[in-house]
Design a protein around this motif. Structure first.
Motif, PDB file in Angstrom:
ATOM      1  N   VAL A   1      -4.258   0.730  -8.881  1.00 40.60           N
ATOM      2  CA  VAL A   1      -3.328  -0.388  -8.841  1.00 40.60           C
ATOM      3  C   VAL A   1      -2.249  -0.132  -9.880  1.00 40.60           C
ATOM      4  O   VAL A   1      -2.530  -0.037 -11.080  1.00 40.60           O
ATOM      5  CB  VAL A   1      -4.049  -1.725  -9.116  1.00 40.60           C
ATOM      6  N   VAL A   2      -1.011   0.004  -9.401  1.00 47.64           N
ATOM      7  CA  VAL A   2       0.103   0.394 -10.259  1.00 47.64           C
ATOM      8  C   VAL A   2       1.120  -0.743 -10.294  1.00 47.64           C
ATOM      9  O   VAL A   2       1.546  -1.242  -9.245  1.00 47.64           O
ATOM     10  CB  VAL A   2       0.787   1.679  -9.752  1.00 47.64           C
TER      11      VAL A   2
ATOM     12  N   LEU B   1       1.618   7.884   3.914  1.00 43.87           N
ATOM     13  CA  LEU B   1       2.506   7.324   2.906  1.00 43.87           C
ATOM     14  C   LEU B   1       2.988   5.944   3.327  1.00 43.87           C
ATOM     15  O   LEU B   1       3.280   5.700   4.504  1.00 43.87           O
ATOM     16  CB  LEU B   1       3.710   8.241   2.680  1.00 43.87           C
ATOM     17  N   GLY B   2       3.082   5.041   2.345  1.00 41.08           N
ATOM     18  CA  GLY B   2       3.585   3.708   2.600  1.00 41.08           C
ATOM     19  C   GLY B   2       4.756   3.389   1.690  1.00 41.08           C
ATOM     20  O   GLY B   2       5.529   4.272   1.316  1.00 41.08           O
ATOM     21  N   ARG B   3       4.859   2.134   1.285  1.00 44.49           N
ATOM     22  CA  ARG B   3       5.965   1.676   0.438  1.00 44.49           C
ATOM     23  C   ARG B   3       5.606   1.801  -1.027  1.00 44.49           C
ATOM     24  O   ARG B   3       4.472   1.588  -1.428  1.00 44.49           O
ATOM     25  CB  ARG B   3       6.284   0.214   0.741  1.00 44.49           C
ATOM     26  N   THR B   4       6.614   2.121  -1.827  1.00 45.81           N
ATOM     27  CA  THR B   4       6.429   2.162  -3.283  1.00 45.81           C
ATOM     28  C   THR B   4       7.409   1.246  -3.998  1.00 45.81           C
ATOM     29  O   THR B   4       7.563   1.332  -5.214  1.00 45.81           O
ATOM     30  CB  THR B   4       6.599   3.593  -3.815  1.00 45.81           C
ATOM     31  N   ASP B   5       8.069   0.348  -3.251  1.00 42.73           N
ATOM     32  CA  ASP B   5       9.125  -0.462  -3.851  1.00 42.73           C
ATOM     33  C   ASP B   5       8.678  -1.878  -4.197  1.00 42.73           C
ATOM     34  O   ASP B   5       9.482  -2.690  -4.638  1.00 42.73           O
ATOM     35  CB  ASP B   5      10.344  -0.517  -2.925  1.00 42.73           C
TER      36      ASP B   5
ATOM     37  N   ILE C   1       0.864  -1.172   0.000  1.00 45.58           N
ATOM     38  CA  ILE C   1       0.000   0.000   0.000  1.00 45.58           C
ATOM     39  C   ILE C   1       0.905   1.228   0.000  1.00 45.58           C
ATOM     40  O   ILE C   1       1.612   1.489   0.970  1.00 45.58           O
ATOM     41  CB  ILE C   1      -0.923   0.027   1.222  1.00 45.58           C
ATOM     42  N   ALA C   2       0.884   1.968  -1.082  1.00 45.97           N
ATOM     43  CA  ALA C   2       1.752   3.140  -1.200  1.00 45.97           C
ATOM     44  C   ALA C   2       1.132   4.394  -0.602  1.00 45.97           C
ATOM     45  O   ALA C   2       1.845   5.304  -0.184  1.00 45.97           O
ATOM     46  CB  ALA C   2       2.077   3.392  -2.673  1.00 45.97           C
TER      47      ALA C   2
ATOM     48  N   ILE D   1      -0.518  -0.029  -4.398  1.00 46.99           N
ATOM     49  CA  ILE D   1      -1.894   0.470  -4.398  1.00 46.99           C
ATOM     50  C   ILE D   1      -1.899   1.877  -3.829  1.00 46.99           C
ATOM     51  O   ILE D   1      -1.343   2.132  -2.754  1.00 46.99           O
ATOM     52  CB  ILE D   1      -2.804  -0.461  -3.585  1.00 46.99           C
ATOM     53  N   VAL D   2      -2.521   2.786  -4.590  1.00 51.16           N
ATOM     54  CA  VAL D   2      -2.597   4.197  -4.212  1.00 51.16           C
ATOM     55  C   VAL D   2      -4.063   4.518  -3.959  1.00 51.16           C
ATOM     56  O   VAL D   2      -4.854   4.638  -4.895  1.00 51.16           O
ATOM     57  CB  VAL D   2      -2.026   5.103  -5.323  1.00 51.16           C
TER      58      VAL D   2
END
Length: 309
Positions: free
Chosen positions: A301-302, A243-247, A231-232, A252-253
């Protein structure tokens, strides 16, 4: 994060992408026309192409009522709509009897059709009138050999994101920062006008299914710790963005459940969400990541894998 200037684009250039090949037969057009007829019947509306000055003047009045603007700042001008209609653009309205209940205006572009504005009267919402209008627009385009439509929407408005990406099957192509500058209508006043520019490939199978009433939502129900998914961006207990993780491979935004209500009760929270979505969603798109869709829980969803594998 370095501030992004107003009007900037984040992501690829929609108008340089290769369009879908035109259908080789009339089968796709016939299927699209049949879907448009069914959608209009289900919504209990008649959809008409508009050509006269009286008709387009009614469209302008309807759009002004929907966006709650005053006469000094109209959404559209009748003379402009007359030009667009006469030049081959798309100017259409939905009618219940003699009452105009919805309208959509689009202009011919270098890569097909660009749908500039669409709206449905508040008394007719909740009956799929907007869906019927877009399905009609798709059939209208395919009948003329046009296989792509683009338009913009506010990425903070989750119901619009679900409508555009899941119920229509469109795909985000660019994140546009403060695209229109500051606007004065009831929905945008005082806010940055960040927009997602979407591409609607009319011959794509998922678009055909969506237009036939089979939504195409993405899966945004990630479980905590699920491998390869993170979960970004999410809402905290106070409704503010966290803000969460993007790695992860898939991120999911999420956006607010009801941004309109938040605008009334907590404008500062709206700005926090605007900047957070710009940073996270816009940043991921700026890296070339693909937005696969929008889920039922309110999240984009990215896929961070460039090849989408």
């Amino acid at each position: 994060m370095t501030p992004t200037p107003a009007g900037a684009r984040i992501g690829g250039d929609l108008y340089r992408a290769e369009p879908e090949p035109a259908p080789d037969s009339g089968a796709l057009r016939d299927r699209a026309t049949a879907a448009a007829v069914r959608a209009a019947r289900a919504a209990h509306v008649e959809i008409r192409q508009l050509h006269t000055l009286d008709e387009v003047s009614d469209v302008c009045k309807l759009l002004d009522r929907i966006w709650q603007v005053d006469s000094a700042n109209p959404m559209m001008l009748p003379e402009l709509l007359m030009v667009l209609a006469h030049a081959g653009g798309y100017v259409a309205g939905t009618y219940e009897g003699d009452r105009l209940t919805g309208a959509c205006v689009a202009l011919l572009a270098t890569d097909g059709l660009h749908s500039h504005i669409a709206g449905v009267d508040v008394r007719s919402r909740g009956r799929e009138v907007g869906h019927a209008l877009k399905v009609h627009q798709r059939a209208w385009c395919l009948d003329r050999g046009i296989t792509r439509i683009s338009w913009t929407f506010d990425p903070l408005v989750g119901r619009n994101a679900f409508f555009n990406l899941a119920k229509l099957g469109a795909v985000p192509a660019e994140y546009l920062v403060d695209f229109y500058g500051r606007l004065t209508d009831a929905f945008n006043a005082g806010d940055h006008t960040d927009r997602l520019l979407v591409r609607w490939d009319l011959a794509a199978p998922r678009v055909a299914l969506a237009c036939e009433g089979i939504p195409q939502p993405a899966d945004d129900a990630a479980a905590p710790g699920e491998e390869g998914v993170a979960i970004a961006l999410d809402a905290g207990a106070d409704g503010r963005p966290v803000l969460g993780r993007t790695d992860a491979d898939v991120v999911i935004v999420r956006v607010p459940r009801d941004i309109a209500a938040l605008r009334r009760t907590d404008p500062d929270a709206v700005l926090s969400w605007r900047l957070a979505v710009r940073e996270v969603l816009g940043g991921l798109m700026g890296e070339g990541r693909v937005v696969r869709g929008f889920g039922r829980l309110g999240g984009y969803v990215v896929d961070r894998r460039r090849d989408g594998g």
